[in-house]
Design an enzyme around this catalytic site. Structure first.
Site, short mmCIF file in Angstrom:
data_model
loop_
_atom_site.label_atom_id
_atom_site.label_comp_id
_atom_site.label_asym_id
_atom_site.label_seq_id
_atom_site.Cartn_x
_atom_site.Cartn_y
_atom_site.Cartn_z
N HIS A 1 5.65 3.33 4.14
CA HIS A 1 6.34 4.30 3.29
C HIS A 1 7.58 4.86 4.02
CE1 HIS A 1 2.04 4.95 1.76
NE2 HIS A 1 2.69 4.62 0.66
N LYS B 1 5.56 -5.48 -0.16
CA LYS B 1 4.09 -5.58 -0.04
C LYS B 1 3.47 -5.69 -1.44
CE LYS B 1 -0.13 -3.78 1.28
NZ LYS B 1 -0.67 -3.41 -0.01
N GLY C 1 1.19 8.83 -1.67
CA GLY C 1 0.77 9.61 -0.50
C GLY C 1 -0.09 8.81 0.46
N ALA C 2 -0.81 9.53 1.35
CA ALA C 2 -1.50 8.91 2.49
C ALA C 2 -0.47 8.04 3.22
CB ALA C 2 -2.73 8.12 2.06
N GLN D 1 -2.94 4.15 -13.48
CA GLN D 1 -2.76 2.79 -12.95
C GLN D 1 -4.02 2.28 -12.25
OE1 GLN D 1 0.58 3.87 -10.20
NE2 GLN D 1 -0.41 2.43 -8.81
P1 AMP Z 1 1.90 3.39 -2.66
O1 AMP Z 1 1.84 4.74 -2.06
O2 AMP Z 1 0.85 2.46 -2.16
O3 AMP Z 1 2.02 3.42 -4.17
O4 AMP Z 1 3.26 2.75 -2.15
C1 AMP Z 1 4.50 3.38 -2.34
C2 AMP Z 1 5.60 2.42 -1.98
O5 AMP Z 1 5.46 2.02 -0.62
C3 AMP Z 1 5.54 1.13 -2.82
O6 AMP Z 1 6.87 0.75 -3.16
C4 AMP Z 1 4.91 0.15 -1.88
O7 AMP Z 1 5.27 -1.19 -2.13
C5 AMP Z 1 5.48 0.61 -0.54
N1 AMP Z 1 4.66 0.14 0.57
C6 AMP Z 1 3.31 0.23 0.68
N2 AMP Z 1 2.88 -0.37 1.81
C7 AMP Z 1 3.98 -0.87 2.42
C8 AMP Z 1 4.21 -1.61 3.61
N3 AMP Z 1 3.21 -1.96 4.43
N4 AMP Z 1 5.48 -1.95 3.94
C9 AMP Z 1 6.51 -1.61 3.12
N5 AMP Z 1 6.37 -0.90 1.98
C10 AMP Z 1 5.13 -0.54 1.63
#
Ligand code: AMP
Length: 279
Positions: free
Chosen positions: A37, A149, A31-32, A61
């Site tokens: 995303h 990322k 989220g956020a 995690q």
């Molecule tokens: P998170 O919500 O941080 O767990 O991220 C969810 C997914 O979004 C993960 O697969 C991350 O690698 C991807 N993600 C996060 N930030 C970015 C970004 N700046 N560009 C592309 N994918 C992203």
């Protein structure tokens, strides 16, 4: 878009769609949501009939309870953005739904988890693997989308799928950046104005490294990046590594591997930022 909070309901809905021959793309998130995303969701929409997004801040995690507590939670704007982007299903479970009991699974990822994030965030990747396996079992995807990322996480997920002998296809997606180069991240919202301004130095170092790496030895380049970040900003590097793209082991000289990635973790106050770039 349909929102489900329980495993049972979302699995039943997705199984029905699969029975109708629909392909399922899945984007797990905490989220956020930001444009990073949303880029994964857009990719999934291009390649699948149905796109499922999960929002779950996975407690196991986090190796730092303050980080977990202060992790941004913005479900209302997230839900709106998902609707606008055209996600079909949102799975938004609470903790009990994913962990009715304390999870005890242990996954081994060998040398992939002994470096960088694995070294500095004990238990992090086991927590990631546990939740991703559970979310895969619940959301039954054909393809799952992950951002480059989180380069090391991507390698771990690919290995997880191999270990599980799963036929889910893992699709890596490029890092989306702000106009000054900072990799988009939910944690960026925790930075104050000055930290936000200074954080751009991480990606600047990565792009400079890509251009000029041959002018340095591997060690000298790592030291140069550390000096740039630690002396030109108030941030503190946790690590700067240059690793083999496949086995994630630090390299000691150029040309010892065909593909190399520079990876950085740095603290801006209480906020930990990571980024990487392929050389
Ligand atoms: P998170 O919500 O941080 O767990 O991220 C969810 C997914 O979004 C993960 O697969 C991350 O690698 C991807 N993600 C996060 N930030 C970015 C970004 N700046 N560009 C592309 N994918 C992203």
């Amino acid at each position: 878009m349909k929102t489900f909070n329980t495993r049972k309901e979302v699995t039943e809905a997705i199984q029905l769609l699969r029975n109708q021959g629909k392909t399922i793309g899945f984007v797990p998130t905490m989220g956020a949501l930001h444009l990073g995303h949303l880029s994964l969701i857009k990719e999934s929409k291009k390649e699948n009939d149905i796109t499922v997004v999960s929002i779950f801040v996975n407690p196991i995690q986090f190796n730092n309870s303050q980080d977990l507590k202060s992790y941004p939670r913005t479900i209302e704007t997230d839900s709106k953005q998902l609707q606008e982007t055209g996600a079909d299903i949102l799975f938004y479970p609470d903790e009990k739904e994913i962990y009715p009991d304390i999870p005890t699974e242990k996954y081994e990822f060998g040398q992939l988890e002994t470096v960088m994030e694995g070294k500095f965030r004990e238990g992090h990747f086991n927590g990631v693997a546990v939740v991703v396996k559970r979310l895969f079992d619940i959301c039954l995807p054909h393809k799952a989308y992950f951002g480059m990322k989180d380069f090391q996480q991507l390698a771990i997920i690919k290995k997880l799928v191999l270990k599980l002998e799963s036929d889910i296809q893992i699709i890596p997606c490029p890092t989306i950046r702000e106009t000054d180069g900072l990799a988009m991240s939910s944690r960026n919202t925790k930075l104050n104005n000055e930290q936000r301004r200074q954080a751009a130095i991480i990606s600047k170092c990565l792009f400079d490294a890509k251009k000029h790496y041959k002018e340095y030895t591997v060690d000298a380049l790592k030291k140069h990046i550390e000096t740039q970040i630690n002396e030109l900003s108030e941030m503190k590097t946790e690590y700067v590594e240059i690793v083999d793209d496949i086995n994630l082991q630090p390299i000691s000289e150029w040309g010892s591997t065909s593909a190399m990635v520079v990876c950085i973790a740095a603290w801006a106050g209480e906020t930990r930022l990571i980024d990487n770039l392929s050389l």
